[in-house]
Design a protein around this motif. Sequence first.
Motif, PDB file in Angstrom:
ATOM      1  N   GLU A  66       0.704  -1.236  -0.288  1.00 51.90           N
ATOM      2  CA  GLU A  66      -0.171  -0.053   0.047  1.00 51.90           C
ATOM      3  C   GLU A  66       0.806   1.210  -0.220  1.00 51.90           C
ATOM      4  O   GLU A  66       1.808   1.195   0.566  1.00 51.90           O
ATOM      5  N   PHE A  67       0.153   2.327  -0.573  1.00 48.15           N
ATOM      6  CA  PHE A  67       1.136   3.584  -0.683  1.00 48.15           C
ATOM      7  C   PHE A  67       0.240   4.568  -0.301  1.00 48.15           C
ATOM      8  O   PHE A  67      -1.034   4.857  -0.475  1.00 48.15           O
ATOM      9  N   TYR A  68       1.003   5.535   0.453  1.00 49.55           N
ATOM     10  CA  TYR A  68       0.367   6.383   1.336  1.00 49.55           C
ATOM     11  C   TYR A  68       1.025   7.715   1.052  1.00 49.55           C
ATOM     12  O   TYR A  68       2.102   7.995   0.933  1.00 49.55           O
ATOM     13  N   VAL A  69       0.144   8.995   1.264  1.00 45.95           N
ATOM     14  CA  VAL A  69       0.612  10.221   1.405  1.00 45.95           C
ATOM     15  C   VAL A  69       0.538  10.898   2.808  1.00 45.95           C
ATOM     16  O   VAL A  69      -0.648  10.588   3.337  1.00 45.95           O
ATOM     17  N   LEU A  70       1.547  11.508   3.133  1.00 49.18           N
ATOM     18  CA  LEU A  70       1.475  11.995   4.575  1.00 49.18           C
ATOM     19  C   LEU A  70       1.293  13.500   4.792  1.00 49.18           C
ATOM     20  O   LEU A  70       1.915  14.282   3.609  1.00 49.18           O
ATOM     21  N   GLY A  71       0.899  14.083   5.731  1.00 48.03           N
ATOM     22  CA  GLY A  71       0.729  15.470   5.883  1.00 48.03           C
ATOM     23  C   GLY A  71       1.961  15.769   6.852  1.00 48.03           C
ATOM     24  O   GLY A  71       2.870  15.209   7.029  1.00 48.03           O
ATOM     25  N   ASP A  72       1.848  16.983   7.584  1.00 49.88           N
ATOM     26  CA  ASP A  72       2.743  17.554   8.312  1.00 49.88           C
ATOM     27  C   ASP A  72       2.876  16.808   9.666  1.00 49.88           C
ATOM     28  O   ASP A  72       4.018  17.307  10.470  1.00 49.88           O
ATOM     29  N   ALA A  92      -3.315  18.091  -4.444  1.00 50.38           N
ATOM     30  CA  ALA A  92      -3.888  17.003  -3.656  1.00 50.38           C
ATOM     31  C   ALA A  92      -3.341  16.649  -2.385  1.00 50.38           C
ATOM     32  O   ALA A  92      -4.029  16.315  -1.535  1.00 50.38           O
ATOM     33  N   VAL A  93      -1.860  16.735  -2.321  1.00 52.51           N
ATOM     34  CA  VAL A  93      -1.297  16.584  -1.066  1.00 52.51           C
ATOM     35  C   VAL A  93      -1.762  17.623  -0.246  1.00 52.51           C
ATOM     36  O   VAL A  93      -1.571  17.379   1.230  1.00 52.51           O
ATOM     37  N   LYS A  94      -1.625  18.720  -0.543  1.00 56.44           N
ATOM     38  CA  LYS A  94      -2.131  19.916   0.321  1.00 56.44           C
ATOM     39  C   LYS A  94      -3.487  19.706   1.052  1.00 56.44           C
ATOM     40  O   LYS A  94      -3.489  20.144   2.186  1.00 56.44           O
ATOM     41  N   GLU A  95      -4.613  19.173   0.430  1.00 56.71           N
ATOM     42  CA  GLU A  95      -5.801  18.814   1.123  1.00 56.71           C
ATOM     43  C   GLU A  95      -5.412  17.935   2.177  1.00 56.71           C
ATOM     44  O   GLU A  95      -5.994  18.003   3.241  1.00 56.71           O
ATOM     45  N   VAL A  96      -4.496  16.964   2.130  1.00 55.33           N
ATOM     46  CA  VAL A  96      -3.951  16.131   3.219  1.00 55.33           C
ATOM     47  C   VAL A  96      -3.460  16.661   4.129  1.00 55.33           C
ATOM     48  O   VAL A  96      -3.832  16.734   5.457  1.00 55.33           O
ATOM     49  N   VAL A  97      -2.656  17.682   3.979  1.00 55.67           N
ATOM     50  CA  VAL A  97      -1.850  18.485   5.003  1.00 55.67           C
ATOM     51  C   VAL A  97      -2.937  19.252   5.595  1.00 55.67           C
ATOM     52  O   VAL A  97      -3.130  19.422   7.098  1.00 55.67           O
ATOM     53  N   ASP A  98      -3.555  20.159   4.864  1.00 52.19           N
ATOM     54  CA  ASP A  98      -4.605  21.104   5.509  1.00 52.19           C
ATOM     55  C   ASP A  98      -5.636  20.322   6.396  1.00 52.19           C
ATOM     56  O   ASP A  98      -6.118  20.975   7.396  1.00 52.19           O
ATOM     57  N   ALA A  99      -6.131  19.097   6.025  1.00 46.72           N
ATOM     58  CA  ALA A  99      -7.039  18.420   6.741  1.00 46.72           C
ATOM     59  C   ALA A  99      -6.620  17.741   8.231  1.00 46.72           C
ATOM     60  O   ALA A  99      -7.236  17.273   8.796  1.00 46.72           O
ATOM     61  N   ASN A 100      -5.330  17.736   8.186  1.00 46.15           N
ATOM     62  CA  ASN A 100      -4.550  17.195   9.266  1.00 46.15           C
ATOM     63  C   ASN A 100      -5.212  15.592   9.648  1.00 46.15           C
ATOM     64  O   ASN A 100      -5.588  15.414  10.822  1.00 46.15           O
ATOM     65  N   THR A 101      -5.158  14.923   8.689  1.00 47.05           N
ATOM     66  CA  THR A 101      -5.683  13.702   8.712  1.00 47.05           C
ATOM     67  C   THR A 101      -4.740  12.565   8.884  1.00 47.05           C
ATOM     68  O   THR A 101      -3.292  12.966   8.218  1.00 47.05           O
ATOM     69  N   PRO A 102      -4.795  11.461   9.166  1.00 41.93           N
ATOM     70  CA  PRO A 102      -3.830  10.265   9.177  1.00 41.93           C
ATOM     71  C   PRO A 102      -3.318  10.299   7.578  1.00 41.93           C
ATOM     72  O   PRO A 102      -4.203  10.390   6.649  1.00 41.93           O
ATOM     73  N   PRO A 103      -2.208   9.462   7.429  1.00 42.91           N
ATOM     74  CA  PRO A 103      -1.837   9.205   6.005  1.00 42.91           C
ATOM     75  C   PRO A 103      -2.878   8.629   5.440  1.00 42.91           C
ATOM     76  O   PRO A 103      -3.720   7.898   5.518  1.00 42.91           O
ATOM     77  N   LYS A 104      -3.048   9.104   3.891  1.00 41.21           N
ATOM     78  CA  LYS A 104      -4.092   9.062   3.061  1.00 41.21           C
ATOM     79  C   LYS A 104      -3.511   7.576   2.023  1.00 41.21           C
ATOM     80  O   LYS A 104      -2.628   7.827   1.438  1.00 41.21           O
ATOM     81  N   LEU A 105      -4.106   6.546   2.254  1.00 38.38           N
ATOM     82  CA  LEU A 105      -4.026   5.519   1.294  1.00 38.38           C
ATOM     83  C   LEU A 105      -4.472   6.147  -0.263  1.00 38.38           C
ATOM     84  O   LEU A 105      -5.679   6.378  -0.454  1.00 38.38           O
ATOM     85  N   ILE A 106      -3.730   5.713  -1.206  1.00 38.49           N
ATOM     86  CA  ILE A 106      -3.576   6.164  -2.710  1.00 38.49           C
ATOM     87  C   ILE A 106      -3.577   4.772  -3.374  1.00 38.49           C
ATOM     88  O   ILE A 106      -2.402   4.053  -3.222  1.00 38.49           O
TER      89      ILE A 106
END
Length: 184
Positions: A66-72, A92-106
């Motif tokens: 599995e491949f994930y995108v991570l925020g800050d 698309a990654v900025k959305e993950v950073v701004d949402a402060n969510t766990p790593p996003k599986l893509i």
Amino acid sequence: MLIPYGTYNDDIRADIRAFGELLDKQAEAEAWIKQFDEKAASAREKIKTAVKDGETVGIYELRSQEFYVLGDNWGRGGQVIYNALKLTPPPAVKEVVDANTPPKLISQEVLPQFAADHMFVTTYETKQEDKDKFFGNAVYKNLPAVKNNHIYEMTFEQMYYYDPLAIEGQLDLVVEQLLAHQAK
């Protein structure tokens, strides 16, 4: 006293200030913050030629298949890359950073939508055959970051942690990687 994980992790400075308050070491906390901010400002100057204006930076992790995108705020250098160095993630990654969510599986098929000009990648609990399959895939191999030698493979152990010492070390590692790849 129990402090739940993530209570202060919007920024390492909040952690330092909170512990400084708890331990009646506010002056030491502020001194560390000042020293770190100065080090980060110096690092931003050093990498200006490695990360050009308008270029994006992303943090990714391969876990098994599995491949994930991570925020800050999930380790892997996020505090350093996005907060200390003030580097910009792709939209698309900025959305993950701004949402402060766990790593996003893509999925690998959508990876180009999340790909940055500079990609910091860790692997965790991943067999060599799974690494070979993922990194050998045409979608991955055709990313601009791959073609431009802007993939920075970081060890999970060096990038996982989120504490003042780890973050200072990660700052050095990220700068070293950016400058080393620039020279190639």
